[in-house]
Design a protein around this motif. Structure first.
Motif, PDB file in Angstrom:
ATOM      1  N   ALA A   1       0.827  -1.212   0.000  1.00  0.00           N
ATOM      2  CA  ALA A   1       0.000   0.000   0.000  1.00  0.00           C
ATOM      3  C   ALA A   1       0.858   1.258   0.000  1.00  0.00           C
ATOM      4  N   ILE A   2       1.930   1.267   0.774  1.00  0.00           N
ATOM      5  CA  ILE A   2       2.820   2.428   0.814  1.00  0.00           C
ATOM      6  C   ILE A   2       3.480   2.640  -0.544  1.00  0.00           C
ATOM      7  N   GLU A   3       3.959   1.561  -1.124  1.00  0.00           N
ATOM      8  CA  GLU A   3       4.631   1.670  -2.426  1.00  0.00           C
ATOM      9  C   GLU A   3       3.680   2.197  -3.491  1.00  0.00           C
TER      10      GLU A   3
ATOM     11  N   GLY B   1      -0.060   7.954  -5.958  1.00  0.00           N
ATOM     12  CA  GLY B   1      -0.921   8.879  -5.222  1.00  0.00           C
ATOM     13  C   GLY B   1      -0.693  10.325  -5.607  1.00  0.00           C
ATOM     14  N   SER B   2      -1.711  11.140  -5.399  1.00  0.00           N
ATOM     15  CA  SER B   2      -1.581  12.575  -5.655  1.00  0.00           C
ATOM     16  C   SER B   2      -0.640  13.189  -4.626  1.00  0.00           C
ATOM     17  N   ASP B   3      -0.137  14.370  -4.923  1.00  0.00           N
ATOM     18  CA  ASP B   3       0.720  15.080  -3.963  1.00  0.00           C
ATOM     19  C   ASP B   3       0.028  15.220  -2.614  1.00  0.00           C
ATOM     20  N   ARG B   4      -1.255  15.532  -2.658  1.00  0.00           N
ATOM     21  CA  ARG B   4      -2.024  15.728  -1.428  1.00  0.00           C
ATOM     22  C   ARG B   4      -2.010  14.479  -0.567  1.00  0.00           C
TER      23      ARG B   4
ATOM     24  N   SER C   1      -5.095   3.398   6.974  1.00  0.00           N
ATOM     25  CA  SER C   1      -5.381   1.993   7.270  1.00  0.00           C
ATOM     26  C   SER C   1      -6.793   1.617   6.841  1.00  0.00           C
ATOM     27  N   VAL C   2      -7.755   2.510   7.104  1.00  0.00           N
ATOM     28  CA  VAL C   2      -9.140   2.247   6.714  1.00  0.00           C
ATOM     29  C   VAL C   2      -9.266   2.183   5.198  1.00  0.00           C
TER      30      VAL C   2
END
Length: 464
Positions: A22-24, A30-33, A44-45
């Motif tokens: 998930a982190i990778e 993922g967006s910058d935000r 986590s959710v």
């Protein structure tokens, strides 16, 4: 890019594989935000992850240089970040003032200090690494408000524009004039970079005469003032004497603003992180200054001690007994960590551990009692649990805790006989603990106990 791939390969050796995946993915796509001040509980959710495994994963990722950890002092009223630091040592124990709420708040680690993670610029450059390049409303979202404010993913600009009479970007060292038409409402002139505010109590008969107000923005935190004005024209003089841009805006402080700031979500608190075993293992030192002492309003302490260890040494010899006791400590450490707690220290045959909530401590205590039985020795474990306020301190270059709550927890443990768990009233009356005791059909034995160093007798309960 190859260096980042190597870091993720290393991370997989110490963190849960689903968390690493998930982190990778968020770092890559993922967006910058999404990569600025990540709220781990919300992350986590969104990704269906275990919270404790996610916290551990981000801590290991930070240790490897994938993320930067920040400690943010939050205003309990508006959720704004009053101070953002790279180390807990920079959080002072004196009150923090919020200009937007016109209130001062003494910081507590379980209510006012959040822990958030931002991707390292060495891994991926995002707009928030240069916050003064962000558009005004993105600055509010990503920099001013903490991760506990539940802001809408879309439509925030429209909400803010709806409550805003006017706003502007004012470069450092420059002045500007705004000509406004004041409505009959309570109005706030707010600047989020220097955290300056002025209240306008607009009431009475409308006027055609121009009213005047001057605001100066600098690094000095001046008290928030209130000026009574009448509906009608206002000339607002703005003077930015700071070395960064200012983002003054004029808001109508009505229901829409209050509704926006009133929506909250859970966030990772400093208290919870300090009771995380992975954090204590990675950040063994350099967490607090010696004379810092930060308040925690509620922390649960668990003390254990072994009964029969001396006789065991006499009967089987030092080497075998030592191995058995060491095995006992290893099992206890694993139980504490699995129940989202952390071992603070061991003292002889005793263990001191902390948990963010009483139910976690009780769950650990019950498992500890069973685990000692499984060792099939004559060892018996005595356990005491107490919950209350305390101070987080640095002692012998380690994070430790100080206060009467700690003393009471240790004294309660000393009441216990073999295999007994003793807990105080504040523990057993916790809602989640009460449910656990009811489900487990435990018959509590109540007694009044006189504890050394405590003036009055206290009510304690034996959990047989």
């Amino acid at each position: 890019m190859s260096d980042t791939i190597a870091l993720f390969d290393t991370l997989r050796q110490s963190a849960d594989k689903d968390v690493v995946t998930a982190i990778e993915a968020v770092v890559r796509d993922g967006s910058d935000r999404k990569l600025c001040r990540i709220n781990i509980l919300n992350f986590s959710v969104e990704h269906g992850l275990d919270e404790e495994k996610a916290i551990s994963g981000f801590l290991h990722a930070t240790r490897l240089g994938l993320f930067e950890l920040t400690w943010n002092v939050l205003c309990p009223g508006c959720g704004g970040v009053l101070d953002a630091t790279q180390t807990l040592k920079s959080v002072h124990k004196e009150a923090y003032d919020c200009a937007l709420c016109a209130c001062g708040y003494e910081p507590t680690l379980d209510e006012m200090v959040e822990v958030a993670f931002t991707v390292s610029p060495r891994v991926r450059k995002i707009a928030a690494h240069d916050p003064h390049s962000l558009p005004i409303w993105e600055y509010f979202r990503q920099i001013f408000w903490g991760s506990g404010v539940d802001l809408p993913e879309t439509g925030l600009e429209e909400i803010l524009e709806d409550i805003t009479i006017d706003s502007m970007e004012l470069p450092p060292g420059e002045k500007a004039l705004l000509s406004l038409q004041l409505p009959a409402a309570f109005v706030i002139v707010f600047e989020p970079v220097t955290h300056a505010a002025h209240f306008l109590d607009v009431k009475g008969e409308p006027t055609r005469e121009r009213q005047n107000l001057t605001m100066i923005f600098n690094k000095m935190h001046a008290p928030t003032g209130t000026t009574e004005m009448r509906p009608g024209p206002l000339r607002l003089s703005l003077d930015n004497r700071s070395d960064v841009r200012a983002l003054p805006s004029v808001w109508i402080a009505g229901d829409k603003l209050h509704d926006l700031l009133g929506k909250r979500r859970p966030f990772l608190t400093a208290k919870r992180l300090l009771t995380n075993q992975t954090f204590r293992d990675i950040y063994r030192t350099d967490t607090l200054d010696v004379d810092q002492g930060l308040k925690i309003t509620s922390l649960t302490f668990l003390f254990t001690d072994l009964k029969g260890s001396t006789a065991l040494y006499d009967r089987v010899g030092d080497i075998i007994a030592y191995d058995l006791v060491r095995e006992h400590f290893q099992v206890l450490n694993e139980i504490v960590a699995s129940e989202a707690g952390a071992v603070v220290k061991t003292i002889g045959d005793a263990v001191m551990a902390t948990f963010s909530t009483p139910d976690r401590a009780l769950a650990a205590a019950l498992r500890m009692r069973d685990s000692v039985r499984d060792l099939k020795t004559d060892l018996q474990i005595k356990i005491g649990i107490h919950e209350g306020p305390c101070l987080a301190v640095a002692l012998n270059d380690r994070l430790d805790y100080f206060g009467q709550t700690v003393n009471v927890a240790a004294r309660v443990q000393s009441l216990a006989e073999s295999r007994a768990i003793f807990a105080t009233k504040s523990v057993v009356e916790d809602v989640k603990v009460s449910k656990m005791l009811e489900v487990g059909k435990f018959k509590l034995i109540e007694q009044q106990a006189a504890l050394r160093g405590v003036a009055d007798k206290i009510t304690v309960y034996q959990i047989p």
